[in-house]
Each structure stands twice: as structure tokens, then as C-alpha cells.
Design an enzyme around this catalytic site. Structure first.
Site, PDB file in Angstrom:
ATOM      1  NE  ARG A   1     -38.164 -41.913  38.360  1.00 27.65           N
ATOM      2  CZ  ARG A   1     -38.242 -40.686  37.836  1.00 27.65           C
ATOM      3  NH1 ARG A   1     -39.049 -39.779  38.351  1.00 27.65           N
ATOM      4  NH2 ARG A   1     -37.510 -40.366  36.791  1.00 27.65           N
TER       5      ARG A   1
ATOM      6  CG  HIS B   1     -32.261 -40.379  36.061  1.00 33.03           C
ATOM      7  ND1 HIS B   1     -33.044 -41.365  35.512  1.00 33.03           N
ATOM      8  CD2 HIS B   1     -32.991 -39.219  35.945  1.00 33.03           C
ATOM      9  CE1 HIS B   1     -34.188 -40.844  35.101  1.00 33.03           C
ATOM     10  NE2 HIS B   1     -34.179 -39.551  35.346  1.00 33.03           N
TER      11      HIS B   1
ATOM     12  CD  GLN C   1     -32.705 -36.837  32.224  1.00 33.35           C
ATOM     13  OE1 GLN C   1     -33.807 -37.121  32.674  1.00 33.35           O
ATOM     14  NE2 GLN C   1     -32.547 -35.982  31.226  1.00 33.35           N
TER      15      GLN C   1
ATOM     16  CG  ASP D   1     -31.287 -32.517  38.887  1.00 34.29           C
ATOM     17  OD1 ASP D   1     -32.484 -32.172  38.790  1.00 34.29           O
ATOM     18  OD2 ASP D   1     -30.951 -33.654  39.299  1.00 34.29           O
TER      19      ASP D   1
ATOM     20  CB  CYS E   1     -32.795 -34.171  34.182  1.00 32.21           C
ATOM     21  SG  CYS E   1     -32.808 -33.536  35.871  1.00 32.21           S
TER      22      CYS E   1
ATOM     23  NE  ARG F   1     -35.126 -39.683  30.269  1.00 30.06           N
ATOM     24  CZ  ARG F   1     -35.767 -39.800  31.448  1.00 30.06           C
ATOM     25  NH1 ARG F   1     -36.259 -38.752  32.045  1.00 30.06           N
ATOM     26  NH2 ARG F   1     -35.856 -40.981  32.056  1.00 30.06           N
TER      27      ARG F   1
HETATM   28  N1   CP Z   1     -36.158 -36.163  34.105  1.00 32.48           N
HETATM   29  C1   CP Z   1     -37.000 -37.018  34.691  1.00 32.48           C
HETATM   30  O1   CP Z   1     -36.654 -38.134  35.062  1.00 32.48           O
HETATM   31  O2   CP Z   1     -38.271 -36.554  34.823  1.00 32.48           O
HETATM   32  P1   CP Z   1     -39.462 -37.255  35.605  1.00 32.48           P
HETATM   33  O3   CP Z   1     -39.129 -37.199  37.072  1.00 32.48           O
HETATM   34  O4   CP Z   1     -40.678 -36.451  35.244  1.00 32.48           O
HETATM   35  O5   CP Z   1     -39.570 -38.678  35.151  1.00 32.48           O
HETATM   36  N1  NVA Z   2     -32.052 -35.376  40.946  1.00 31.79           N
HETATM   37  C1  NVA Z   2     -33.464 -35.369  40.651  1.00 31.79           C
HETATM   38  C2  NVA Z   2     -33.711 -35.847  39.260  1.00 31.79           C
HETATM   39  C3  NVA Z   2     -35.148 -35.827  38.839  1.00 31.79           C
HETATM   40  C4  NVA Z   2     -35.347 -36.290  37.438  1.00 31.79           C
HETATM   41  C5  NVA Z   2     -34.194 -36.225  41.658  1.00 31.79           C
HETATM   42  O1  NVA Z   2     -33.711 -37.328  41.950  1.00 31.79           O
HETATM   43  O2  NVA Z   2     -35.237 -35.802  42.163  1.00 31.79           O
END
Ligand code: CP
Ligand code: NVA
Length: 338
Positions: A106, A133, A136, A229, A270, A315
Site C-alpha cells: 500500500r 484500490h 476494496q 468516500d 469503504c 475485505r
Molecule cells: N477501506 C480501507 O482500505 O480501509 P483501511 O485504510 O483501514 O485499510
Molecule cells: N480514498 C481513500 C480510501 C481509503 C480506504 C484514501 O485513499 O485515503
């Protein structure tokens, strides 16, 4: 279907059948988990999960899914490795793939996870980048399928910052699954032309559609699920809060929007979500800009129409499916997953 050795970088890298197979495998693993069935299929494998941005769901899902599959799991936090500052991405990939059977990443630009994959001999899984993502979107579609029974013909609207990683992945997954997708947000945050151009022909081939609009009235009467989101994603400049609030306040998901869509419309997010003042970020924003709720009202978030915690659980099942399918080779065959 053999996905062994494949990376999982973007939804668009997979065929409709492959994605459906991932969802079906996730359903199988969800049942195994509920039945308390041992599925430690990979007792001799280890994975590493690398996080350059923070995480709750994705990290915990990879860890639990890894342990459930019998694997060892190493977590590297944003400061815990040499990657990027003392060692190139390519060198890191070559080192990690000597030690591990799979690598989750990530972080920031998609090009980083692409480079990792290019130089790694083992599968690389995208746990979120600035652009995509994909794990997700798999969990979200598993949740929609559980709720509605069938995905074909559904209409999903993403409302808010339609330029972000989650919106992009949902557009791609909708196109693959023949779901009608509406990206509804201010035109300055509209999805990039490249992503729309890639998704449109896929949607058309599968009987779906992609609509980009700044008009929330376009949701009225025709949307089965409304997704939103955060208004500012990880890695974006925190000084942009004021500008984003001005742009996105008209796109807050509230009960009026939900009711105007359809009485049966469900809510998706999410997570994490700013629906109250119980976080330090929400408190800061409240002090500076006076908002008590941001992208979704507490009323919608806490309502029976909200599927957000099903999404969070899924997830884990979908990540387990992706890891299983990309790691599984004939020699791993045992009685634990038939
Ligand atoms: N939805 C999601 O990716 O959550 P986190 O940032 O907690 O991993
Ligand atoms: N769009 C958000 C998603 C988090 C799961 C981010 O990238 O912070």
C-alpha cells in the site's frame, strides 16, 4: 481457472470470468470461516505486507487471511524498512521475493506497485495506491451480490470525490460486471479521461454503462446503491480541506438523497468515514469549518440501509480469495479446500 503467479494490481487486468471466480472463491472461504473449518492450505508459505500509508481494514484483512490460510505474515510499517529511502523499489522486490511467497503493497503512485511487480518473482497484491484500490472493489461487489442476489442490471452511484482510487476501482469493477455506474461529483474532481475511456467499452460489452455527472438529481429514482468516500484521501495536502468542503458539501450523502434515489437504495462506504465528531480529524475540521458530519450523515451511516460493516468483513474474505488463487499451485493440493 489457473491464476497462480499472477499479480493483483488493477481490476482492469482481469477478465470478467476471473473476477467472478474470485468472488465465488471468497464466498467459499466465507462459508469455511463461518463453519469453523480448518483451511490452512499453505503451511509452508510466508507473505510480507508493506504499508507506506496507514490502514486498519486492509492490514488486518491480509494478516487474518494469511493466518487462516496457514501462512506466516510479516508487517512492515511506513517507517520500518529501507524501501524507497535507502533501497530502490526494484532491489526491494528482488530481496522480498527471495524470502516470501507473496508481497502486499500500500502506498503512493501506482508506478511503485507496478515496479515492485515487475521485479518480483512472486505475486504482488495492491493494497491501495493513489490511483486504484482493487481489493476494496472486490469486497464491495461481494457485498452487493449478497444483498441483491444478482449484480446484472444494478445501478451503483459513487458520489463525491469521483477522481479517487476507490471511485476508479468501482468504475472498473462495474464495467466488468455489467453494473451501471454513475460518477456524481463536482466537475473539477471528475474521473480522469483515461480511466473512463478504458472502462466505457468494457461496460458496453457487458450490458452496463458509465455516466459522469455533477448533477445529484441524476440519482433520483434509479440508483440501487450509493457509495461515498472521504473528501480528502491519504497523501493529499491537508491544506485542501477548505477547498474540498466547499466543492463537496452539496454531494454529502443524506437521507433525502437516499430516499430520492429509491426507498430500497443501500449505502456503501469503504471506511474509515467521517459521520460524527468522534475522531481527531473530524474535530479539527469541525473547529475550522463548523461541519459536524462530512461525506455522509450519521443518520444514513447508522441506518439499516448501510452495509458498511458487511463491506469491512468482506475485505478479509476477498483478500483471502485473491491470495489463495494467485498462490495456489498443484503441489499445494490437500484436503483443506475442496
Ligand atoms: N477501506 C480501507 O482500505 O480501509 P483501511 O485504510 O483501514 O485499510
Ligand atoms: N480514498 C481513500 C480510501 C481509503 C480506504 C484514501 O485513499 O485515503
Amino acid at each position: 481457472m489457473n491464476l497462480a503467479g499472477r499479480d493483483f494490481l488493477r481490476i482492469l487486468d482481469f477478465s470478467e470470468d476471473e473476477l467472478r471466480h474470485m468472488l465465488a472463491t471468497a464466498r467459499k472461504f466465507k462459508k469455511f470461516k463461518k463453519d469453523g473449518r480448518d483451511h490452512r492450505i499453505f503451511p509452508n508459505k510466508n507473505i510480507v505486507i508493506v504499508f507506506e500509508k496507514t490502514s486498519t481494514r486492509t492490514r488486518c484483512s491480509f494478516e487474518v487471511a494469511g493466518y487462516d490460510l496457514g501462512m506466516g505474515v510479516t508487517y512492515l510499517d511506513p517507517t520500518g524498512s529501507q524501501m524507497g529511502h535507502k533501497e530502490s523499489i526494484a532491489d526491494t522486490a528482488r530481496v522480498l521475493s527471495r524470502l516470501y511467497d507473496g508481497i502486499e503493497y500500500r502506498g503512493f503512485d501506482q508506478s511503485i506497485v507496478d515496479t515492485l511487480a515487475e521485479h518480483s518473482d512472486v505475486p504482488v497484491w495492491n493494497g491501495l495506491t493513489n490511483e486504484w484500490h482493487p481489493t476494496q472493489a472486490l469486497a464491495d461487489f461481494m457485498t452487493l451480490e449478497e444483498h441483491f442476489g444478482d449484480l446484472k442490471g444494478l445501478t451503483l452511484a459513487f458520489v463525491g470525490d469521483t477522481h479517487n482510487n476507490v471511485a476508479n476501482s468501482l468504475m472498473a469493477m462495474s464495467a466488468k460486471m455489467g453494473v451501471n455506474f454513475i460518477a456524481c461529483g463536482p466537475s473539477s474532481l471528475r474521473p480522469s479521461d483515461g480511466v473512463v475511456a478504458e472502462c466505457l467499452p468494457i461496460a458496453e460489452k457487458n450490458g452496463g454503462s458509465v455516466v459522469v455527472t455533477d448533477n445529484i438529481a441524476e440519482l433520483d429514482g434509479k440508483v440501487d446503491a450509493i457509495y461515498t468516500d472521504v473528501w480528502l484521501s491519504m497523501g493529499e495536502d491537508k491544506n485542501k480541506w477548505g477547498e474540498r468542503i466547499d466543492l463537496l458539501k452539496p454531494y454529502q450523502v443524506n437521507m433525502e438523497m437516499m430516499n430520492r434515489a429509491k426507498p430500497t437504495t443501500v449505502f456503501l462506504h469503504c471506511l474509515p468515514a467521517f459521520h460524527d465528531l468522534n475522531t481527531s480529524t473530524a474535530k479539527d475540521v469541525n473547529e475550522k469549518f463548523g461541519l459536524t458530519e462530512m461525506e455522509v450523515t450519521n443518520e444514513v451511516f447508522e441506518s439499516e440501509r448501510s452495509l458498511v460493516f458487511d463491506q469491512a468483513e468482506n475485505r478479509m474474505h476477498t483478500i483471502k480469495s485473491v491470495m489463495f488463487l494467485t498462490l495456489y499451485k498443484k503441489e499445494d493440493r490437500n484436503e483443506k479446500h475442496n
